[in-house]
Scaffold this motif. Structure first.
Motif, PDB file in Angstrom:
ATOM      1  N   SER A 124      42.916  44.834  29.126  1.00 48.65           N
ATOM      2  CA  SER A 124      42.111  44.538  27.949  1.00 48.65           C
ATOM      3  C   SER A 124      42.242  43.063  27.618  1.00 48.65           C
ATOM      4  O   SER A 124      43.264  42.433  27.923  1.00 48.65           O
ATOM      5  N   SER A 125      41.224  42.524  26.975  1.00 48.98           N
ATOM      6  CA  SER A 125      41.287  41.130  26.555  1.00 48.98           C
ATOM      7  C   SER A 125      42.481  40.883  25.649  1.00 48.98           C
ATOM      8  O   SER A 125      43.042  39.778  25.636  1.00 48.98           O
ATOM      9  N   ALA A 126      42.900  41.891  24.907  1.00 53.17           N
ATOM     10  CA  ALA A 126      44.053  41.743  24.020  1.00 53.17           C
ATOM     11  C   ALA A 126      45.332  41.446  24.784  1.00 53.17           C
ATOM     12  O   ALA A 126      46.254  40.826  24.248  1.00 53.17           O
ATOM     13  N   ASP A 127      45.376  41.850  26.053  1.00 55.78           N
ATOM     14  CA  ASP A 127      46.566  41.615  26.874  1.00 55.78           C
ATOM     15  C   ASP A 127      46.805  40.122  27.117  1.00 55.78           C
ATOM     16  O   ASP A 127      47.925  39.730  27.467  1.00 55.78           O
ATOM     17  N   TYR A 128      45.764  39.309  26.964  1.00 52.71           N
ATOM     18  CA  TYR A 128      45.857  37.898  27.333  1.00 52.71           C
ATOM     19  C   TYR A 128      45.894  36.958  26.134  1.00 52.71           C
ATOM     20  O   TYR A 128      45.966  35.736  26.323  1.00 52.71           O
ATOM     21  N   LEU A 129      45.819  37.498  24.933  1.00 56.59           N
ATOM     22  CA  LEU A 129      45.835  36.641  23.748  1.00 56.59           C
ATOM     23  C   LEU A 129      47.143  35.861  23.677  1.00 56.59           C
ATOM     24  O   LEU A 129      48.197  36.364  24.035  1.00 56.59           O
ATOM     25  N   GLY A 130      47.034  34.636  23.221  1.00 53.92           N
ATOM     26  CA  GLY A 130      48.202  33.764  23.136  1.00 53.92           C
ATOM     27  C   GLY A 130      48.282  32.764  24.272  1.00 53.92           C
ATOM     28  O   GLY A 130      49.060  31.805  24.202  1.00 53.92           O
ATOM     29  N   ASN A 131      47.491  32.982  25.319  1.00 53.22           N
ATOM     30  CA  ASN A 131      47.444  32.066  26.452  1.00 53.22           C
ATOM     31  C   ASN A 131      45.990  31.856  26.875  1.00 53.22           C
ATOM     32  O   ASN A 131      45.117  32.688  26.596  1.00 53.22           O
ATOM     33  N   VAL A 132      45.742  30.758  27.549  1.00 53.43           N
ATOM     34  CA  VAL A 132      44.411  30.501  28.096  1.00 53.43           C
ATOM     35  C   VAL A 132      44.117  31.529  29.189  1.00 53.43           C
ATOM     36  O   VAL A 132      44.994  31.886  29.984  1.00 53.43           O
ATOM     37  N   LEU A 133      42.890  32.018  29.211  1.00 49.34           N
ATOM     38  CA  LEU A 133      42.450  32.984  30.215  1.00 49.34           C
ATOM     39  C   LEU A 133      41.206  32.458  30.913  1.00 49.34           C
ATOM     40  O   LEU A 133      40.220  32.100  30.262  1.00 49.34           O
ATOM     41  N   VAL A 134      41.247  32.409  32.234  1.00 49.97           N
ATOM     42  CA  VAL A 134      40.090  32.039  33.043  1.00 49.97           C
ATOM     43  C   VAL A 134      39.453  33.324  33.563  1.00 49.97           C
ATOM     44  O   VAL A 134      40.132  34.154  34.177  1.00 49.97           O
ATOM     45  N   VAL A 135      38.164  33.494  33.296  1.00 48.92           N
ATOM     46  CA  VAL A 135      37.436  34.687  33.716  1.00 48.92           C
ATOM     47  C   VAL A 135      36.348  34.257  34.693  1.00 48.92           C
ATOM     48  O   VAL A 135      35.498  33.430  34.356  1.00 48.92           O
ATOM     49  N   ASN A 136      36.385  34.823  35.895  1.00 49.65           N
ATOM     50  CA  ASN A 136      35.425  34.464  36.941  1.00 49.65           C
ATOM     51  C   ASN A 136      34.573  35.668  37.306  1.00 49.65           C
ATOM     52  O   ASN A 136      35.092  36.699  37.722  1.00 49.65           O
ATOM     53  N   PHE A 137      33.250  35.534  37.143  1.00 51.15           N
ATOM     54  CA  PHE A 137      32.300  36.585  37.497  1.00 51.15           C
ATOM     55  C   PHE A 137      31.869  36.379  38.952  1.00 51.15           C
ATOM     56  O   PHE A 137      31.401  35.300  39.314  1.00 51.15           O
ATOM     57  N   TRP A 138      31.996  37.431  39.760  1.00 47.53           N
ATOM     58  CA  TRP A 138      31.777  37.271  41.199  1.00 47.53           C
ATOM     59  C   TRP A 138      31.491  38.616  41.861  1.00 47.53           C
ATOM     60  O   TRP A 138      31.626  39.662  41.252  1.00 47.53           O
ATOM     61  N   TYR A 139      31.092  38.553  43.131  1.00 47.17           N
ATOM     62  CA  TYR A 139      31.110  39.723  44.014  1.00 47.17           C
ATOM     63  C   TYR A 139      31.175  39.241  45.459  1.00 47.17           C
ATOM     64  O   TYR A 139      30.860  38.082  45.760  1.00 47.17           O
ATOM     65  N   ALA A 140      31.592  40.100  46.353  1.00 52.65           N
ATOM     66  CA  ALA A 140      31.959  39.690  47.710  1.00 52.65           C
ATOM     67  C   ALA A 140      30.798  39.159  48.538  1.00 52.65           C
ATOM     68  O   ALA A 140      30.977  38.293  49.382  1.00 52.65           O
ATOM     69  N   GLY A 141      29.591  39.674  48.322  1.00 46.17           N
ATOM     70  CA  GLY A 141      28.455  39.248  49.124  1.00 46.17           C
ATOM     71  C   GLY A 141      27.820  37.945  48.674  1.00 46.17           C
ATOM     72  O   GLY A 141      26.850  37.490  49.282  1.00 46.17           O
ATOM     73  N   CYS A 142      28.356  37.335  47.642  1.00 47.19           N
ATOM     74  CA  CYS A 142      27.811  36.094  47.069  1.00 47.19           C
ATOM     75  C   CYS A 142      28.436  34.898  47.785  1.00 47.19           C
ATOM     76  O   CYS A 142      29.641  34.671  47.706  1.00 47.19           O
ATOM     77  N   ALA A 143      27.603  34.130  48.490  1.00 46.84           N
ATOM     78  CA  ALA A 143      28.120  33.002  49.279  1.00 46.84           C
ATOM     79  C   ALA A 143      28.853  31.965  48.439  1.00 46.84           C
ATOM     80  O   ALA A 143      29.933  31.492  48.835  1.00 46.84           O
ATOM     81  N   PRO A 144      28.339  31.545  47.272  1.00 45.21           N
ATOM     82  CA  PRO A 144      29.102  30.594  46.458  1.00 45.21           C
ATOM     83  C   PRO A 144      30.424  31.151  45.967  1.00 45.21           C
ATOM     84  O   PRO A 144      31.382  30.403  45.777  1.00 45.21           O
ATOM     85  N   CYS A 145      30.477  32.482  45.772  1.00 45.51           N
ATOM     86  CA  CYS A 145      31.743  33.100  45.356  1.00 45.51           C
ATOM     87  C   CYS A 145      32.791  32.952  46.451  1.00 45.51           C
ATOM     88  O   CYS A 145      33.971  32.663  46.175  1.00 45.51           O
ATOM     89  N   ARG A 146      32.366  33.152  47.687  1.00 41.68           N
ATOM     90  CA  ARG A 146      33.294  32.985  48.812  1.00 41.68           C
ATOM     91  C   ARG A 146      33.723  31.532  48.949  1.00 41.68           C
ATOM     92  O   ARG A 146      34.891  31.244  49.237  1.00 41.68           O
ATOM     93  N   ALA A 147      32.789  30.623  48.735  1.00 39.82           N
ATOM     94  CA  ALA A 147      33.093  29.196  48.897  1.00 39.82           C
ATOM     95  C   ALA A 147      34.099  28.708  47.866  1.00 39.82           C
ATOM     96  O   ALA A 147      34.954  27.865  48.167  1.00 39.82           O
TER      97      ALA A 147
END
Length: 200
Positions: free
Chosen positions: A72-95
């Motif tokens: 849950s997002s609550a698990d990360y409160l108190g620190n910076v969190l980087v969230v990356n939206f991706w999927y395996a077939g996406c070439a820029p995601c692999r790059a």
């Protein structure tokens, strides 16, 4: 035929939930409409930084990772969190995957968290991707789009990949729309946002 095509496009836009309709000059919308069949909407790498006074509400989301762990997002409160939206077939995601892992390794000892949001794949595909690219942080499986929806009102992840940096309070502080082209860009954003907590 034209009526049928219009119906298909409208339905597809609703399923994607990317908020691209109605913005004819938006390059992301143009990519969607051109029908290039590359299976992702590519961002231009633009960076949006949001000042403290202009940040919206705390983002609340939850999901299950590829290992079956509930997070849950609550698990990360108190620190910076980087969230990356991706999927395996996406070439820029692999790059960009090695660059994300590099920044994660540099920043995690300082308490910075990373979480992927996989918008399409099953757990086995995510595991395979992680092994191939050496990714050691987890991703939640978001095929129903609930995590994406949680961000949509404030800073919609209009492209895949999109990387968001949340501050220690859980608010979106920065967005990289499209592929991360240089790890130092993300490192600098994280460092600056982390420093805010120290200054307060």
């Amino acid at each position: 035929m034209r009526k049928k095509l219009t119906t298909v496009l409208i339905a597809g836009a609703a399923v994607l939930a990317l908020g691209l309709s109605g913005c004819s000059s938006d390059p992301l919308a143009e990519q969607y409409r051109e029908g290039s069949n590359k299976n992702y909407i590519a961002g231009d790498g633009s960076i949006t930084e949001i000042t403290l006074d202009n940040r919206g509400d705390v983002i609340t989301f939850s999901g299950t990772t590829e290992s079956g762990e509930k997070v849950s997002s609550a698990d990360y409160l108190g620190n910076v969190l980087v969230v990356n939206f991706w999927y395996a077939g996406c070439a820029p995601c692999r790059a960009e995957a090695p660059d994300l892992e590099q920044v994660y390794n540099e920043m995690s000892p300082q308490g910075v968290n990373f979480l992927g949001v996989n918008v399409r794949d099953q757990a086995a595909t995510i595991d395979s991707f992680n092994k191939r690219f050496g990714i050691t942080y987890q991703s939640i499986i978001d095929q129903d789009g609930q995590a994406q929806l949680a961000f949509a009102a404030q800073v919609p992840p209009n492209a895949v990949p999109t990387t968001l940096v949340l501050d220690a309070q859980g608010r979106v502080a920065a967005r990289i729309l499209g592929q991360l082209t240089d790890p130092s860009i993300l490192s600098t954003l994280i460092t600056d946002i982390s420093a805010e907590s120290s200054a307060q």
